[in-house]
Write a protein that holds these residues in place. Structure first.
Motif, PDB file in Angstrom:
ATOM      1  N   UNK A  86      43.964  54.034  53.515  1.00 25.99           N
ATOM      2  CA  UNK A  86      43.940  54.244  54.988  1.00 25.99           C
ATOM      3  C   UNK A  86      43.850  52.912  55.585  1.00 25.99           C
ATOM      4  N   UNK A  87      44.080  53.003  56.803  1.00 29.09           N
ATOM      5  CA  UNK A  87      44.113  51.225  57.632  1.00 29.09           C
ATOM      6  C   UNK A  87      42.807  50.636  57.218  1.00 29.09           C
ATOM      7  N   UNK A  88      41.667  51.481  57.218  1.00 28.05           N
ATOM      8  CA  UNK A  88      40.231  50.579  56.906  1.00 28.05           C
ATOM      9  C   UNK A  88      40.046  51.624  55.362  1.00 28.05           C
ATOM     10  N   UNK A  89      39.744  50.543  54.391  1.00 26.83           N
ATOM     11  CA  UNK A  89      39.456  51.170  52.990  1.00 26.83           C
ATOM     12  C   UNK A  89      38.584  50.169  52.341  1.00 26.83           C
ATOM     13  N   UNK A  90      37.350  50.299  52.627  1.00 31.92           N
ATOM     14  CA  UNK A  90      36.411  49.520  52.008  1.00 31.92           C
ATOM     15  C   UNK A  90      35.311  50.044  51.007  1.00 31.92           C
ATOM     16  N   UNK A  91      35.307  49.319  50.044  1.00 31.85           N
ATOM     17  CA  UNK A  91      34.222  49.815  48.902  1.00 31.85           C
ATOM     18  C   UNK A  91      32.866  49.177  49.267  1.00 31.85           C
ATOM     19  N   UNK A  92      31.819  50.128  49.185  1.00 31.34           N
ATOM     20  CA  UNK A  92      30.352  49.440  49.450  1.00 31.34           C
ATOM     21  C   UNK A  92      29.705  49.897  48.077  1.00 31.34           C
ATOM     22  N   UNK A  93      29.011  48.611  47.427  1.00 29.40           N
ATOM     23  CA  UNK A  93      28.344  48.892  45.871  1.00 29.40           C
ATOM     24  C   UNK A  93      27.144  48.220  46.097  1.00 29.40           C
ATOM     25  N   UNK A  94      26.398  48.696  45.400  1.00 27.78           N
ATOM     26  CA  UNK A  94      24.690  48.149  45.176  1.00 27.78           C
ATOM     27  C   UNK A  94      24.979  46.972  44.368  1.00 27.78           C
ATOM     28  N   UNK A 154      20.756  44.239  49.479  1.00 25.45           N
ATOM     29  CA  UNK A 154      20.916  45.308  47.949  1.00 25.45           C
ATOM     30  C   UNK A 154      22.285  45.552  47.884  1.00 25.45           C
ATOM     31  N   UNK A 155      23.346  45.040  49.017  1.00 24.95           N
ATOM     32  CA  UNK A 155      24.747  45.887  48.638  1.00 24.95           C
ATOM     33  C   UNK A 155      25.711  44.724  49.199  1.00 24.95           C
ATOM     34  N   UNK A 156      26.866  45.020  48.516  1.00 26.14           N
ATOM     35  CA  UNK A 156      28.061  44.352  49.119  1.00 26.14           C
ATOM     36  C   UNK A 156      29.104  45.204  49.305  1.00 26.14           C
ATOM     37  N   UNK A 157      30.019  44.824  50.463  1.00 30.82           N
ATOM     38  CA  UNK A 157      31.325  45.676  50.854  1.00 30.82           C
ATOM     39  C   UNK A 157      32.638  44.730  50.447  1.00 30.82           C
ATOM     40  N   UNK A 158      33.586  45.334  50.061  1.00 31.88           N
ATOM     41  CA  UNK A 158      34.917  44.427  49.818  1.00 31.88           C
ATOM     42  C   UNK A 158      36.097  45.514  49.891  1.00 31.88           C
ATOM     43  N   UNK A 159      37.200  45.135  50.409  1.00 25.16           N
ATOM     44  CA  UNK A 159      38.393  45.749  50.347  1.00 25.16           C
ATOM     45  C   UNK A 159      39.030  46.460  49.164  1.00 25.16           C
ATOM     46  N   UNK A 160      39.309  47.563  49.068  1.00 23.85           N
ATOM     47  CA  UNK A 160      39.977  48.320  48.048  1.00 23.85           C
ATOM     48  C   UNK A 160      41.320  47.715  47.709  1.00 23.85           C
ATOM     49  N   UNK A 161      41.570  47.635  46.447  1.00 22.19           N
ATOM     50  CA  UNK A 161      42.937  46.835  46.166  1.00 22.19           C
ATOM     51  C   UNK A 161      44.056  47.692  46.359  1.00 22.19           C
ATOM     52  N   UNK A 162      43.884  49.104  46.475  1.00 22.69           N
ATOM     53  CA  UNK A 162      44.892  50.107  46.707  1.00 22.69           C
ATOM     54  C   UNK A 162      44.348  50.883  47.871  1.00 22.69           C
ATOM     55  N   UNK A 163      44.658  50.613  49.066  1.00 25.52           N
ATOM     56  CA  UNK A 163      44.095  51.003  50.381  1.00 25.52           C
ATOM     57  C   UNK A 163      44.808  52.519  50.589  1.00 25.52           C
TER      58      UNK A 163
END
Ligand code: AMP
Ligand code: ZN
Length: 115
Positions: A38-46, A27-36
Protein backbone atom coordinates in the motif's frame (compact mmCIF):
# COMPACT_ATOMS: atom_id res chain seq x y z
CA UNK A 1 11.84 -19.65 15.86
CA UNK A 2 14.88 -17.50 15.05
CA UNK A 3 17.32 -16.81 17.85
CA UNK A 4 17.72 -13.06 18.31
CA UNK A 5 21.32 -13.16 17.02
CA UNK A 6 20.06 -14.54 13.71
CA UNK A 7 17.05 -12.30 13.59
CA UNK A 8 16.85 -9.72 10.78
CA UNK A 9 14.72 -7.33 12.81
CA UNK A 10 16.98 -7.58 15.88
CA UNK A 11 19.79 -6.45 13.57
CA UNK A 12 17.73 -3.37 12.62
CA UNK A 13 17.21 -2.62 16.32
CA UNK A 14 20.91 -3.11 17.09
CA UNK A 15 21.94 -1.07 14.05
CA UNK A 16 24.16 -3.83 12.68
CA UNK A 17 22.02 -3.79 9.51
CA UNK A 18 20.87 -0.49 8.07
CA UNK A 19 17.25 0.46 7.57
CA UNK A 20 15.54 3.84 7.44
CA UNK A 21 13.83 4.26 10.80
CA UNK A 22 10.77 6.47 10.26
CA UNK A 23 9.69 6.74 13.92
CA UNK A 24 10.71 5.34 17.27
CA UNK A 25 10.07 5.44 20.97
CA UNK A 26 11.81 3.92 23.96
CA UNK A 27 10.41 0.43 23.34
CA UNK A 28 9.74 0.25 19.58
CA UNK A 29 10.95 1.25 16.12
CA UNK A 30 9.17 1.74 12.79
CA UNK A 31 10.65 1.24 9.32
CA UNK A 32 9.34 0.79 5.77
CA UNK A 33 8.45 -2.64 4.48
CA UNK A 34 10.81 -3.65 1.66
CA UNK A 35 7.86 -4.94 -0.39
CA UNK A 36 5.09 -2.39 0.17
CA UNK A 37 1.49 -3.49 -0.32
CA UNK A 38 0.00 0.00 0.00
CA UNK A 39 1.23 3.61 -0.32
CA UNK A 40 1.94 3.49 3.41
CA UNK A 41 3.39 0.17 4.56
CA UNK A 42 5.47 0.51 7.69
CA UNK A 43 6.48 -2.22 10.12
CA UNK A 44 6.44 -1.52 13.85
CA UNK A 45 8.51 -3.79 16.08
CA UNK A 46 9.44 -3.93 19.76
CA UNK A 47 13.13 -3.42 20.47
CA UNK A 48 13.07 -6.71 22.38
CA UNK A 49 12.70 -10.00 20.56
CA UNK A 50 9.39 -11.88 20.87
CA UNK A 51 8.19 -14.32 18.25
CA UNK A 52 4.62 -13.13 17.85
CA UNK A 53 2.06 -10.70 19.20
CA UNK A 54 0.48 -13.07 21.73
CA UNK A 55 3.89 -13.89 23.21
CA UNK A 56 4.64 -10.18 23.48
CA UNK A 57 1.24 -9.43 25.05
CA UNK A 58 1.71 -12.15 27.66
CA UNK A 59 5.30 -11.23 28.52
CA UNK A 60 5.18 -7.44 28.37
CA UNK A 61 1.77 -5.82 27.82
CA UNK A 62 3.21 -2.32 28.14
CA UNK A 63 5.63 -3.01 25.27
CA UNK A 64 2.64 -3.97 23.11
CA UNK A 65 0.86 -0.77 24.13
CA UNK A 66 3.96 1.21 23.20
CA UNK A 67 4.10 -0.61 19.85
CA UNK A 68 0.51 0.33 19.09
CA UNK A 69 1.15 3.92 20.14
CA UNK A 70 4.00 4.05 17.60
CA UNK A 71 1.76 2.56 14.88
CA UNK A 72 -0.81 5.27 15.59
CA UNK A 73 1.88 7.96 15.41
CA UNK A 74 3.08 6.69 12.00
CA UNK A 75 -0.50 6.49 10.71
CA UNK A 76 -1.26 10.03 11.89
CA UNK A 77 1.89 11.29 10.16
CA UNK A 78 1.44 9.40 6.90
CA UNK A 79 -2.20 8.35 6.46
CA UNK A 80 -4.37 10.86 8.33
CA UNK A 81 -4.77 8.34 11.13
CA UNK A 82 -6.78 5.91 8.97
CA UNK A 83 -4.99 2.61 8.72
CA UNK A 84 -4.97 -1.13 9.20
CA UNK A 85 -2.70 -2.79 11.77
CA UNK A 86 -1.98 -6.45 11.04
CA UNK A 87 -0.02 -9.01 13.04
CA UNK A 88 0.44 -12.26 11.13
CA UNK A 89 0.94 -15.14 13.59
CA UNK A 90 2.38 -18.38 12.22
CA UNK A 91 3.40 -19.43 8.71
CA UNK A 92 -0.15 -20.34 7.67
CA UNK A 93 -1.21 -16.76 8.38
CA UNK A 94 1.73 -15.44 6.35
CA UNK A 95 4.27 -14.78 9.10
CA UNK A 96 7.76 -15.01 7.59
CA UNK A 97 9.83 -13.06 10.14
CA UNK A 98 9.59 -14.38 13.70
CA UNK A 99 10.23 -11.12 15.50
CA UNK A 100 6.78 -9.71 16.18
CA UNK A 101 5.86 -6.89 13.81
CA UNK A 102 2.73 -4.95 13.11
CA UNK A 103 2.06 -3.98 9.50
CA UNK A 104 0.76 -0.40 9.35
CA UNK A 105 -1.09 -0.15 6.04
CA UNK A 106 -2.84 2.87 4.60
CA UNK A 107 -2.76 5.71 2.13
CA UNK A 108 -5.54 4.32 -0.07
CA UNK A 109 -8.90 2.58 0.23
CA UNK A 110 -8.00 -0.91 1.42
CA UNK A 111 -9.69 -4.08 0.25
CA UNK A 112 -10.80 -6.57 2.89
CA UNK A 113 -10.57 -10.20 1.73
CA UNK A 114 -7.18 -11.72 2.67
CA UNK A 115 -5.58 -13.36 -0.37
P1 AMP B 1 5.29 -11.23 7.67
O1 AMP B 1 5.17 -11.95 6.34
O2 AMP B 1 3.99 -10.83 8.29
O3 AMP B 1 6.20 -11.98 8.62
O4 AMP B 1 5.99 -9.85 7.34
C1 AMP B 1 7.36 -9.75 7.12
C2 AMP B 1 7.55 -8.50 6.31
O5 AMP B 1 8.90 -8.13 6.38
C3 AMP B 1 7.19 -8.68 4.83
O6 AMP B 1 6.13 -7.79 4.49
C4 AMP B 1 8.49 -8.34 4.11
O7 AMP B 1 8.27 -7.63 2.93
C5 AMP B 1 9.23 -7.53 5.16
N1 AMP B 1 10.67 -7.56 5.03
C6 AMP B 1 11.46 -8.64 4.81
N2 AMP B 1 12.75 -8.26 4.77
C7 AMP B 1 12.77 -6.92 4.98
C8 AMP B 1 13.79 -5.94 5.03
N3 AMP B 1 15.08 -6.27 4.86
N4 AMP B 1 13.45 -4.65 5.25
C9 AMP B 1 12.15 -4.30 5.40
N5 AMP B 1 11.14 -5.18 5.37
C10 AMP B 1 11.43 -6.47 5.14
ZN1 ZN C 1 14.44 -10.36 16.74
Amino acid sequence: MSLPLDCLFCKFVAGTLATEIVAQNERAIAFRDINPQAPVHVLVIPREHYADVATLAAADPQALADLIELAQEVALDEADGEYRLIFNSGPLAGQSVFHVHGHVLGGRKLGWTPA
